[in-house]
Design an enzyme around this catalytic site. Structure first.
Site, PDB file in Angstrom:
ATOM      1  N   ASP A 290      -7.638 -12.113 -18.349  1.00  0.00           N
ATOM      2  CA  ASP A 290      -6.551 -12.617 -18.519  1.00  0.00           C
ATOM      3  C   ASP A 290      -5.755 -11.323 -19.077  1.00  0.00           C
ATOM      4  O   ASP A 290      -6.595 -10.292 -19.749  1.00  0.00           O
ATOM      5  CB  ASP A 290      -6.620 -13.605 -19.997  1.00  0.00           C
TER       6      ASP A 290
ATOM      7  N   ASN B  27      -4.454 -17.593  -8.625  1.00  0.00           N
ATOM      8  CA  ASN B  27      -3.510 -16.743  -8.233  1.00  0.00           C
ATOM      9  C   ASN B  27      -4.025 -15.884  -6.891  1.00  0.00           C
ATOM     10  O   ASN B  27      -4.974 -15.231  -7.148  1.00  0.00           O
ATOM     11  CB  ASN B  27      -3.111 -15.839  -9.319  1.00  0.00           C
TER      12      ASN B  27
ATOM     13  N   THR C 249      -9.753 -18.151 -10.724  1.00  0.00           N
ATOM     14  CA  THR C 249      -8.098 -17.892 -10.658  1.00  0.00           C
ATOM     15  C   THR C 249      -7.286 -18.875  -9.389  1.00  0.00           C
ATOM     16  O   THR C 249      -8.258 -19.074  -8.518  1.00  0.00           O
ATOM     17  CB  THR C 249      -7.652 -16.579 -10.398  1.00  0.00           C
TER      18      THR C 249
HETATM   19  P1  IMP Z   1      -2.354 -13.845 -16.806  1.00  0.00           P
HETATM   20  O1  IMP Z   1      -2.248 -14.200 -15.410  1.00  0.00           O
HETATM   21  O2  IMP Z   1      -2.291 -15.052 -17.687  1.00  0.00           O
HETATM   22  O3  IMP Z   1      -3.411 -13.059 -17.140  1.00  0.00           O
HETATM   23  O4  IMP Z   1      -0.765 -13.120 -16.948  1.00  0.00           O
HETATM   24  C1  IMP Z   1      -0.593 -11.814 -17.019  1.00  0.00           C
HETATM   25  C2  IMP Z   1       0.803 -11.605 -17.290  1.00  0.00           C
HETATM   26  O5  IMP Z   1       0.777 -10.158 -17.458  1.00  0.00           O
HETATM   27  C3  IMP Z   1       1.615 -11.650 -16.064  1.00  0.00           C
HETATM   28  O6  IMP Z   1       2.824 -12.042 -16.286  1.00  0.00           O
HETATM   29  C4  IMP Z   1       1.635 -10.065 -15.676  1.00  0.00           C
HETATM   30  O7  IMP Z   1       2.752 -10.303 -14.908  1.00  0.00           O
HETATM   31  C5  IMP Z   1       1.330  -9.428 -16.686  1.00  0.00           C
HETATM   32  N1  IMP Z   1       0.733  -8.060 -16.381  1.00  0.00           N
HETATM   33  C6  IMP Z   1      -0.728  -8.272 -16.353  1.00  0.00           C
HETATM   34  N2  IMP Z   1      -1.080  -7.257 -15.860  1.00  0.00           N
HETATM   35  C7  IMP Z   1      -0.092  -6.462 -15.317  1.00  0.00           C
HETATM   36  C8  IMP Z   1       0.220  -5.156 -14.578  1.00  0.00           C
HETATM   37  O8  IMP Z   1      -0.996  -4.638 -14.269  1.00  0.00           O
HETATM   38  N3  IMP Z   1       1.453  -4.675 -14.324  1.00  0.00           N
HETATM   39  C9  IMP Z   1       2.495  -5.770 -14.608  1.00  0.00           C
HETATM   40  N4  IMP Z   1       2.402  -7.009 -15.401  1.00  0.00           N
HETATM   41  C10 IMP Z   1       0.979  -6.963 -15.626  1.00  0.00           C
END
Ligand code: IMP
Length: 212
Positions: free
Chosen positions: A76, A17, A15
């Site tokens: 993801d 992030n 990641t």
């Molecule tokens: P990823 O980084 O591609 O997995 O994106 C995940 C997306 O879903 C992001 O926009 C997050 O804000 C949203 N998301 C995933 N898990 C959560 C959570 O636990 N709370 C709020 N939003 C979430």
């Protein structure tokens, strides 16, 4: 006998992030697993071309394993809305243009309104977290966690991130945005089920692949 492979020693967290990295490191630390991140190693970010959460987690984990030669861990996740045929789903991050989640939550509200599913109607949704570990020899392990709930409007609470303020997990009276991180993500020590999708997926991963 378990078919799962043990995860031990040094691994890569695939990641860029910083928030996810902190959370993942905290989860892995008690198991003696140390982690470097794709960001720290300045590895590139693969394009997330999968059509499922699991496929995108695997793309990230495999890319990390190939680039680093280490077992790689990726996730993801996203929110799915029943009245919107599961959208935004794998596009949850992309709905937040410029990372503006207020606008992404408002889009969910307005698209539900447009479908005649108003604020007084039952609005169901769920979060999914797909976790994947990929080893340099091509072996992969997959885990998925889910939490169902109601979508509230207006958003409530300032804790957490993303779509947390509109998500009321089933059986609870406070949204994820109104909970402490321990209530949302904590791993119960008595063996009971964790609450968040990510913690649930991690519980299964720990049981299968991590040594106590
Ligand atoms: P990823 O980084 O591609 O997995 O994106 C995940 C997306 O879903 C992001 O926009 C997050 O804000 C949203 N998301 C995933 N898990 C959560 C959570 O636990 N709370 C709020 N939003 C979430």
């Amino acid at each position: 006998m378990s078919q799962h492979r043990r995860l031990e020693g040094k691994i890569l967290i695939a990641t860029h992030n910083a928030g996810k990295l902190v959370e993942m490191r905290e989860l892995l630390e008690p198991y003696g697993v140390t982690a470097v991140s794709a960001g720290e190693l300045q590895l590139g970010e693969p394009e997330e071309t999968g059509l499922t959460f699991a496929a995108n987690a695997e793309i990230k984990a495999r890319a990390g394993a190939e680039a680093s030669g280490l077992p790689s861990f990726a996730d993801d996740s996203g929110i799915c809305v029943a009245g919107l045929d599961g959208a935004p789903g794998i596009y949850s991050a992309r709905w937040a243009v410029d990372k503006k989640f207020d606008a992404a939550m408002a889009r969910i509200d307005s698209e539900l309104n447009a479908k005649g599913i108003g604020r007084d109607a039952e609005r169901k949704g769920w979060f999914i977290s797909a976790l994947c570990i990929a080893w340099p020899d091509g072996h992969v392990e997959h885990f998925e966690g889910r939490i169902d709930g109601d979508l509230v409007w207006p958003p409530r609470g300032t804790a957490g991130f993303g779509y947390d303020p509109i998500f009321l997990p089933e059986g609870h009276v406070r949204t994820f945005g109104e909970m402490t991180s321990d209530e949302k993500h904590g791993l119960p020590t008595d063996g009971s089920r964790a609450l968040s999708h990510r913690a649930r997926a991690f519980q299964d991963l720990a049981k299968a692949c991590l040594a106590k």
